[in-house]
Design an enzyme around this catalytic site. Structure first.
Site, PDB file in Angstrom:
ATOM      1  N   SER A   1       9.847  -7.547  -1.868  1.00 58.76           N
ATOM      2  CA  SER A   1       8.378  -6.869  -1.651  1.00 58.76           C
ATOM      3  C   SER A   1       7.843  -8.151  -0.817  1.00 58.76           C
ATOM      4  CB  SER A   1       7.677  -6.402  -2.953  1.00 58.76           C
ATOM      5  OG  SER A   1       6.442  -6.448  -2.706  1.00 58.76           O
TER       6      SER A   1
ATOM      7  N   TYR B   1       6.479  -7.684 -11.585  1.00 61.23           N
ATOM      8  CA  TYR B   1       7.000  -7.054 -10.702  1.00 61.23           C
ATOM      9  C   TYR B   1       7.556  -8.149  -9.558  1.00 61.23           C
ATOM     10  CZ  TYR B   1       7.152  -3.704  -6.536  1.00 61.23           C
ATOM     11  OH  TYR B   1       7.398  -2.944  -5.430  1.00 61.23           O
TER      12      TYR B   1
ATOM     13  N   ILE C   1       3.197   0.559   1.230  1.00 64.28           N
ATOM     14  CA  ILE C   1       4.087   1.717   1.976  1.00 64.28           C
ATOM     15  C   ILE C   1       3.435   3.039   1.135  1.00 64.28           C
ATOM     16  CG2 ILE C   1       6.225   2.874   2.642  1.00 64.28           C
ATOM     17  CD1 ILE C   1       5.601  -0.018   3.592  1.00 64.28           C
TER      18      ILE C   1
HETATM   19  P1  NAI Z   1       9.112   5.707  -5.594  1.00 62.92           P
HETATM   20  O1  NAI Z   1       8.406   5.664  -6.855  1.00 62.92           O
HETATM   21  O2  NAI Z   1       8.484   6.738  -4.566  1.00 62.92           O
HETATM   22  O3  NAI Z   1      10.587   5.953  -5.456  1.00 62.92           O
HETATM   23  C1  NAI Z   1      11.353   5.310  -6.516  1.00 62.92           C
HETATM   24  C2  NAI Z   1      12.408   5.813  -6.890  1.00 62.92           C
HETATM   25  O4  NAI Z   1      13.455   5.099  -7.815  1.00 62.92           O
HETATM   26  C3  NAI Z   1      12.229   7.049  -7.929  1.00 62.92           C
HETATM   27  O5  NAI Z   1      13.047   8.167  -7.253  1.00 62.92           O
HETATM   28  C4  NAI Z   1      12.451   6.786  -9.103  1.00 62.92           C
HETATM   29  O6  NAI Z   1      12.852   7.931  -9.725  1.00 62.92           O
HETATM   30  C5  NAI Z   1      13.678   5.817  -8.893  1.00 62.92           C
HETATM   31  N1  NAI Z   1      13.870   4.873 -10.069  1.00 62.92           N
HETATM   32  C6  NAI Z   1      13.173   4.370 -10.708  1.00 62.92           C
HETATM   33  N2  NAI Z   1      13.543   3.787 -11.806  1.00 62.92           N
HETATM   34  C7  NAI Z   1      14.836   3.882 -11.681  1.00 62.92           C
HETATM   35  C8  NAI Z   1      16.158   3.764 -12.701  1.00 62.92           C
HETATM   36  N3  NAI Z   1      15.758   2.692 -13.576  1.00 62.92           N
HETATM   37  N4  NAI Z   1      17.329   4.074 -12.221  1.00 62.92           N
HETATM   38  C9  NAI Z   1      17.563   4.851 -11.123  1.00 62.92           C
HETATM   39  N5  NAI Z   1      16.354   5.362 -10.434  1.00 62.92           N
HETATM   40  C10 NAI Z   1      15.267   4.932 -10.684  1.00 62.92           C
HETATM   41  O7  NAI Z   1       8.769   4.129  -4.825  1.00 62.92           O
HETATM   42  P2  NAI Z   1       9.050   3.703  -3.269  1.00 62.92           P
HETATM   43  O8  NAI Z   1       7.506   3.177  -2.972  1.00 62.92           O
HETATM   44  O9  NAI Z   1       9.817   4.466  -2.593  1.00 62.92           O
HETATM   45  O10 NAI Z   1       9.827   2.153  -3.658  1.00 62.92           O
HETATM   46  C11 NAI Z   1      11.143   1.988  -3.302  1.00 62.92           C
HETATM   47  C12 NAI Z   1      11.238   0.587  -3.204  1.00 62.92           C
HETATM   48  O11 NAI Z   1      10.499  -0.215  -2.266  1.00 62.92           O
HETATM   49  C13 NAI Z   1      11.084  -0.100  -4.742  1.00 62.92           C
HETATM   50  O12 NAI Z   1      11.892  -1.104  -5.061  1.00 62.92           O
HETATM   51  C14 NAI Z   1       9.722  -0.586  -4.566  1.00 62.92           C
HETATM   52  O13 NAI Z   1       9.598  -1.758  -5.535  1.00 62.92           O
HETATM   53  C15 NAI Z   1       9.915  -1.118  -3.223  1.00 62.92           C
HETATM   54  N6  NAI Z   1       8.526  -1.416  -2.660  1.00 62.92           N
HETATM   55  C16 NAI Z   1       7.736  -0.377  -2.479  1.00 62.92           C
HETATM   56  C17 NAI Z   1       6.089  -0.636  -1.760  1.00 62.92           C
HETATM   57  C18 NAI Z   1       5.382   0.435  -1.521  1.00 62.92           C
HETATM   58  O14 NAI Z   1       4.060   0.090  -1.228  1.00 62.92           O
HETATM   59  N7  NAI Z   1       5.513   1.694  -1.849  1.00 62.92           N
HETATM   60  C19 NAI Z   1       5.836  -2.051  -1.303  1.00 62.92           C
HETATM   61  C20 NAI Z   1       7.172  -3.110  -1.676  1.00 62.92           C
HETATM   62  C21 NAI Z   1       8.371  -2.799  -2.355  1.00 62.92           C
END
Ligand code: NAI
Length: 250
Positions: A145, A158, A191
């Site tokens: 990130s 984080y 995002i």
């Molecule tokens: P989201 O919350 O929409 O999706 C994350 C997914 O990971 C969910 O389906 C959740 O159930 C799953 N998850 C969480 N903990 C878990 C675990 N212990 N075991 C298995 N699955 C697990 O989040 P998003 O935004 O799609 O994020 C995806 C990646 O992108 C993450 O690593 C996040 O940190 C990173 N990210 C997101 C940003 C944003 O602005 N949305 C910015 C920078 C990085």
């Protein structure tokens, strides 16, 4: 068909960026294991994908796993390799936030985020990489990130995990590169997913105003970057951190 014949594990694949990536990788011809601890969302998403066009080829499977549990991760990788016969791509995308200022951050908040966002990436890579090393070819993509580079108020846990991911990415690029496995990271900016939807509207507007492109990124914007790093087009890219943030970090 930039991923024809490839097998991919995508963690956190049941929603947000992960789900957009599952769909894109399927469209590009990969067989995909959607790995997530949210079984309800995962099974629903897989049913939806199968009803679209991916059912007959048996191209997609859901595996319920908490990436923070090493032994579950090890059996998940074995299940995927047994079912699909091989493993070519790992996208370490699962992540959570538990924000608090340093003075208020509990030990539980600290450990929860480190367990999933840092340890989870280590476990998945530890158990997936040997399958790629064995065939002398593979692609590992980690999700950092921009806050892993620049820090962020309220995100000690984080930012630490996301900075740690950059360190692991560069280390693995050196350890695995000469064995045919490329390891890279993507550093998304803001995002539009469930993760950012939890933020107050005025905070989101302020964030958007700081982005030179003047919009939040979409899950597909990040999925496209993962696709590049998973495809043959990035064969000479190793150990890089690709910022996909609309220019936020400049
Ligand atoms: P989201 O919350 O929409 O999706 C994350 C997914 O990971 C969910 O389906 C959740 O159930 C799953 N998850 C969480 N903990 C878990 C675990 N212990 N075991 C298995 N699955 C697990 O989040 P998003 O935004 O799609 O994020 C995806 C990646 O992108 C993450 O690593 C996040 O940190 C990173 N990210 C997101 C940003 C944003 O602005 N949305 C910015 C920078 C990085």
């Amino acid at each position: 068909m930039r991923l024809a014949g490839k097998v991919a594990i995508i963690t956190g694949g049941a929603s947000g960026i992960g789900l957009a990536t599952v769909r894109l990788f399927l469209l590009e011809g990969a067989r995909v294991a959607m790995v997530d601890y949210n079984e309800e969302a995962g099974l629903q998403a897989v049913e939806q994908l199968k009803s679209e066009q991916f059912g007959e080829q048996d191209q997609v499977m859901f595996v319920k796993v908490n990436v923070a549990e090493a032994s579950s991760v090890e059996s998940m990788v074995n299940t995927v390799v047994e079912r699909f016969g091989t493993l070519d791509i790992l996208v370490n995308n699962a992540g959570i936030t538990k924000d608090s200022m340093l003075s208020k951050m509990t030990l539980e908040q600290w450990h929860a985020v480190i367990d999933v966002n840092l340890n989870g990436v280590f476990y998945c890579t530890k158990y997936a990489a040997p399958h790629m090393v064995q065939k002398g070819k593979g692609k590992i993509i980690n999700t950092s990130s921009i806050v892993g580079v620049s820090g962020n108020i309220g995100q000690t846990n984080y930012s630490a995990a996301k900075a740690g991911i950059i360190g692991m990415t560069k280390t693995w690029a050196k350890e695995l590169g000469f064995k045919g496995v490329n390891v890279n990271a993507v550093a998304p900016g803001f995002i539009a997913t469930g993760m950012t939807a939890a933020m107050p509207e005025n905070v989101l507007e302020q964030m958007q105003a700081k982005v030179p492109l003047r919009r939040l990124g979409s899950p597909l914007d990040i999925a496209q970057a993962y696709l590049f790093l998973a495809s043959e087009e990035s064969n000479y890219v190793n150990g890089t951190v690709l910022e996909v943030d609309g220019g936020l970090a400049i």
